[in-house]
Scaffold this active site. Structure first.
Site, PDB file in Angstrom:
ATOM      1  N   ARG A 132       0.857  -1.189   0.000  1.00  0.00           N
ATOM      2  CA  ARG A 132       0.000   0.000   0.000  1.00  0.00           C
ATOM      3  C   ARG A 132       0.891   1.237   0.000  1.00  0.00           C
ATOM      4  O   ARG A 132       1.670   1.438   0.932  1.00  0.00           O
ATOM      5  CB  ARG A 132      -0.902  -0.014   1.244  1.00  0.00           C
ATOM      6  CG  ARG A 132      -1.723   1.238   1.437  1.00  0.00           C
ATOM      7  CD  ARG A 132      -2.708   1.073   2.601  1.00  0.00           C
ATOM      8  NE  ARG A 132      -3.473   2.295   2.789  1.00  0.00           N
ATOM      9  CZ  ARG A 132      -3.305   3.154   3.802  1.00  0.00           C
ATOM     10  NH1 ARG A 132      -2.408   2.932   4.744  1.00  0.00           N
ATOM     11  NH2 ARG A 132      -4.033   4.250   3.873  1.00  0.00           N
ATOM     12  N   HIS A 191      -2.705  10.989   0.997  1.00  0.00           N
ATOM     13  CA  HIS A 191      -2.188  10.716   2.341  1.00  0.00           C
ATOM     14  C   HIS A 191      -1.505  11.999   2.827  1.00  0.00           C
ATOM     15  O   HIS A 191      -0.321  12.010   3.134  1.00  0.00           O
ATOM     16  CB  HIS A 191      -1.253   9.507   2.330  1.00  0.00           C
ATOM     17  CG  HIS A 191      -1.061   8.837   3.662  1.00  0.00           C
ATOM     18  ND1 HIS A 191      -1.246   7.487   3.862  1.00  0.00           N
ATOM     19  CD2 HIS A 191      -0.705   9.336   4.875  1.00  0.00           C
ATOM     20  CE1 HIS A 191      -0.991   7.184   5.134  1.00  0.00           C
ATOM     21  NE2 HIS A 191      -0.658   8.290   5.772  1.00  0.00           N
ATOM     22  N   GLU A 207      -7.422   8.436   6.283  1.00  0.00           N
ATOM     23  CA  GLU A 207      -7.721   9.058   7.578  1.00  0.00           C
ATOM     24  C   GLU A 207      -8.145  10.521   7.476  1.00  0.00           C
ATOM     25  O   GLU A 207      -7.460  11.419   7.973  1.00  0.00           O
ATOM     26  CB  GLU A 207      -6.506   8.944   8.521  1.00  0.00           C
ATOM     27  CG  GLU A 207      -6.071   7.513   8.764  1.00  0.00           C
ATOM     28  CD  GLU A 207      -5.055   7.394   9.896  1.00  0.00           C
ATOM     29  OE1 GLU A 207      -4.560   8.425  10.373  1.00  0.00           O
ATOM     30  OE2 GLU A 207      -4.771   6.266  10.309  1.00  0.00           O
ATOM     31  N   ASN A 238      -7.797   1.553   9.685  1.00  0.00           N
ATOM     32  CA  ASN A 238      -6.524   1.734  10.386  1.00  0.00           C
ATOM     33  C   ASN A 238      -6.791   1.659  11.878  1.00  0.00           C
ATOM     34  O   ASN A 238      -7.670   2.350  12.394  1.00  0.00           O
ATOM     35  CB  ASN A 238      -5.900   3.103  10.069  1.00  0.00           C
ATOM     36  CG  ASN A 238      -5.376   3.171   8.639  1.00  0.00           C
ATOM     37  OD1 ASN A 238      -5.440   2.190   7.899  1.00  0.00           O
ATOM     38  ND2 ASN A 238      -4.847   4.327   8.278  1.00  0.00           N
ATOM     39  N   TYR A 274      -4.809   1.352  15.772  1.00  0.00           N
ATOM     40  CA  TYR A 274      -3.604   1.324  16.607  1.00  0.00           C
ATOM     41  C   TYR A 274      -3.912   1.144  18.085  1.00  0.00           C
ATOM     42  O   TYR A 274      -3.160   0.506  18.814  1.00  0.00           O
ATOM     43  CB  TYR A 274      -2.804   2.632  16.434  1.00  0.00           C
ATOM     44  CG  TYR A 274      -2.172   2.765  15.077  1.00  0.00           C
ATOM     45  CD1 TYR A 274      -0.912   2.244  14.823  1.00  0.00           C
ATOM     46  CD2 TYR A 274      -2.850   3.387  14.027  1.00  0.00           C
ATOM     47  CE1 TYR A 274      -0.329   2.342  13.568  1.00  0.00           C
ATOM     48  CE2 TYR A 274      -2.272   3.493  12.765  1.00  0.00           C
ATOM     49  CZ  TYR A 274      -1.018   2.970  12.543  1.00  0.00           C
ATOM     50  OH  TYR A 274      -0.450   3.061  11.305  1.00  0.00           O
ATOM     51  N   GLU A 312      -3.784  -0.353   8.020  1.00  0.00           N
ATOM     52  CA  GLU A 312      -2.633   0.012   8.864  1.00  0.00           C
ATOM     53  C   GLU A 312      -2.828  -0.559  10.250  1.00  0.00           C
ATOM     54  O   GLU A 312      -3.912  -0.456  10.830  1.00  0.00           O
ATOM     55  CB  GLU A 312      -2.480   1.535   9.051  1.00  0.00           C
ATOM     56  CG  GLU A 312      -1.903   2.271   7.885  1.00  0.00           C
ATOM     57  CD  GLU A 312      -1.787   3.778   8.157  1.00  0.00           C
ATOM     58  OE1 GLU A 312      -1.612   4.178   9.332  1.00  0.00           O
ATOM     59  OE2 GLU A 312      -1.866   4.534   7.180  1.00  0.00           O
TER      60      GLU A 312
HETATM   61  C1  PNW Z   1      -1.614   7.201  10.891  1.00  0.00           C
HETATM   62  N1  PNW Z   1      -3.925  10.291  16.132  1.00  0.00           N
HETATM   63  O1  PNW Z   1      -1.559   8.457  11.505  1.00  0.00           O
HETATM   64  C2  PNW Z   1      -1.167   7.490   9.475  1.00  0.00           C
HETATM   65  O2  PNW Z   1      -1.996   7.003   8.457  1.00  0.00           O
HETATM   66  C3  PNW Z   1       0.263   7.173   9.223  1.00  0.00           C
HETATM   67  O3  PNW Z   1       0.742   8.012   8.190  1.00  0.00           O
HETATM   68  C4  PNW Z   1       1.051   7.309  10.503  1.00  0.00           C
HETATM   69  O4  PNW Z   1       2.430   7.203  10.297  1.00  0.00           O
HETATM   70  C5  PNW Z   1       0.548   6.226  11.441  1.00  0.00           C
HETATM   71  O5  PNW Z   1      -0.857   6.314  11.630  1.00  0.00           O
HETATM   72  C6  PNW Z   1       1.207   6.232  12.817  1.00  0.00           C
HETATM   73  O6  PNW Z   1       0.940   7.417  13.498  1.00  0.00           O
HETATM   74  C7  PNW Z   1      -2.156   8.827  12.684  1.00  0.00           C
HETATM   75  O7  PNW Z   1      -3.468  11.308  16.632  1.00  0.00           O
HETATM   76  C8  PNW Z   1      -1.683   9.989  13.276  1.00  0.00           C
HETATM   77  O8  PNW Z   1      -4.890   9.668  16.620  1.00  0.00           O
HETATM   78  C9  PNW Z   1      -2.261  10.472  14.403  1.00  0.00           C
HETATM   79  C10 PNW Z   1      -3.330   9.792  14.968  1.00  0.00           C
HETATM   80  C11 PNW Z   1      -3.815   8.623  14.374  1.00  0.00           C
HETATM   81  C12 PNW Z   1      -3.215   8.152  13.237  1.00  0.00           C
END
Ligand code: PNW
Length: 477
Positions: A75, A119, A164, A293, A295, A370
């Protein structure tokens, strides 16, 4: 033993500004991230994407790593100002050629390319004309999408319009910790709508050129927890954040309407008159898949006005909140464990999220576009890179995807963020997400334990044990 069938797609992901560098080469125009990263104080240590991983010059080597990892798919994102320097008008042939060559090399290596059109690197000229606050930006984006469909056509396996849009709208225009660094809550809501409109117009434009194109969008879902699940006030805080963060996008894109509670919660900020007749029918396009995505989780509680503590989403401190209209929501730090971003590690929430999306949108397949973790890796004297916590994170989250599939969720793929350590936005190079380490002095790439582990997974299609990180003789890394 957790196994994945031959049709499940394992990949890894990157984004143009985070890896390419070469920001002034071969006719690329400036983007809002060039401007922002060069603004004093905007990024950690003043880091910029000027060189990044130098992928623009090293892409052949990087395709070699992708192939050696045994990835089914990769991707990537297209830098809009590299292919159309001012965001309107003529294309830049050298920029188009770069992506065409890259896509051809991936295909020749047997790797499916997933292409994200946006992006976050908006051409600076479009920001100067108002950026995502300006409705015209959505139409410019659709023209760019149409041009990419014409130029790159069937080289692309799946098109993703936006990555995002939550980050673009709220971090870019409300908290200001991302480019363009504006702190205007009403503008952020206009940006939400213009991003939704851009998505719908772009899907239409791509399918005018390629009627059977596979089209998707990638959203970062906030999986919310109430600090006290028994307290109705905390439950209402969850509802409010779910509206402004998640349903502001899934509502119009997947159901054709903005949530009524969102409009009510933000009535003091905007009357939503930027939503014009006919817009929602454009935004609501049939999609081939939804990119997810994931995390971490987010815990909230109801707070008295003015007592709303800052959120825990790991971006750099800002006086302004990204949570438009949520002055009475406080963000509660969860018990951990955490990654180096300060993000709570909660793989079971990924299972929950995928099952919830399947329940709400039963005919829409999902792809985890992601998932990954930043940690401080250990480089041993022999040069090997140890990242056992990243291996555990990936292991547990891929197991969480398998659990969702076993319970009926239609999840088609998983992409590890990221292929390489790279420019982590406001954190610059101070946070490393790669399964491949990048030495920022020499730009040398070194496989971490997690890369060896992931290569074993793609080869065997069985989830390896977390200590299964030794290089195999078949790997070139
Ligand atoms: C995503 N938050 O970013 C992005 O898609 C990527 O480019 C990035 O490197 C990756 O996650 C890791 O951070 C985010 O503040 C940035 O919640 C900030 C947030 C969430 C996702």
């Amino acid at each position: 033993m957790t196994t994945f069938g031959p049709d499940f797609v394992f990949g890894s992901a990157t984004a143009s500004y985070q890896i390419e560098g070469a920001v002034a080469e071969d006719g690329r125009g400036p983007s809002i991230w060039d401007t922002y990263s060069h603004t004093p104080g905007a990024t950690e240590y003043g880091d910029t994407g000027d060189v990044a991983c130098d992928h623009y010059h090293r892409w052949r080597e990087d395709v070699g790593h992708i192939a050696a990892l045994g990835l089914d798919a990769y991707r990537l994102s297209i830098a809009w100002p590299r292919v159309q320097p001012t965001g309107r008008g003529p294309l830049n042939p050298a920029g188009v050629r770069f992506y065409r060559d890259l896509l051809d090399a991936l295909t020749a290596a047997g790797v499916q390319p997933l292409v994200t059109l946006y992006h976050w690197d908006l051409p600076q000229e479009l920001e100067d004309a108002g950026g995502w606050a300006n409705r015209d930006t959505a139409f410019a984006f659709a023209d760019y999408a149409r041009a990419m469909a014409q130029e790159l056509g069937d080289r692309v396996h799946t098109w993703t319009t936006l990555n995002e849009p939550w980050c673009t709208a709220y971090l870019g225009y409300a908290s200001g910790v991302h480019a363009p660094g504006r702190t205007e809550p009403a503008t952020a809501l206009a940006a939400v709508h213009h991003l939704n409109l851009a998505h719908g117009l772009a899907v239409q434009a791509i399918r005018e050129v390629l009627p059977d194109a596979r089209c998707s969008v990638t959203l970062n879902f906030h999986v919310l927890r109430a600090a006290d699940p028994a307290d109705p006030e905390d439950a209402d805080a969850v509802r409010q954040i779910d509206a402004v963060a998640n349903r502001a996008f899934t509502g119009p894109m997947l159901e054709g309407a903005y949530p009524e509670d969102l409009i009510a919660d933000t009535a003091a900020i905007t009357d939503w008159s930027f939503v014009r007749d006919g817009d929602l029918a454009v935004v609501h396009q049939p999609l081939t898949a939804l990119g997810v995505n994931y995390y971490s989780t987010t815990m909230v509680r109801r707070a008295p006005e003015g007592d709303a503590t800052s959120d825990n989403s790991g971006h750099r401190e800002s006086a302004a909140s990204p949570w438009v209209g949520a002055d009475r929501v406080a963000f509660v730090r969860e018990p951990g464990p955490y990654t180096a971003m300060g993000w709570n590690i909660a793989p079971e929430a990924l299972t929950e999220l995928l099952l919830d999306l399947h329940r709400r949108y039963p005919t829409l397949p999902t792809v985890v576009t992601e998932n990954g973790a930043a940690f401080e890796d250990e480089v041993s004297p022999d040069g090997r890179v140890h990242d056992p916590r990243r291996v555990s994170y990936l292991h547990d989250h891929i197991a969480a995807v398998a659990a969702a599939r076993e319970r009926g969720a239609d999840v088609r793929g998983y992409f590890a963020w990221s292929l390489l350590d790279n420019f982590e936005w406001a954190w610059g190079y101070a946070r490393r997400f790669g399964i491949i380490r990048v030495d920022y002095d020499t730009l040398e790439r070194t496989w971490k334990g997690s890369a060896h582990w992931y290569a074993r997974l793609t080869r065997t299609r069985e989830l390896p044990a977390v200590d299964d990180v030794e290089p195999s003789v078949r790997e070139v890394g």
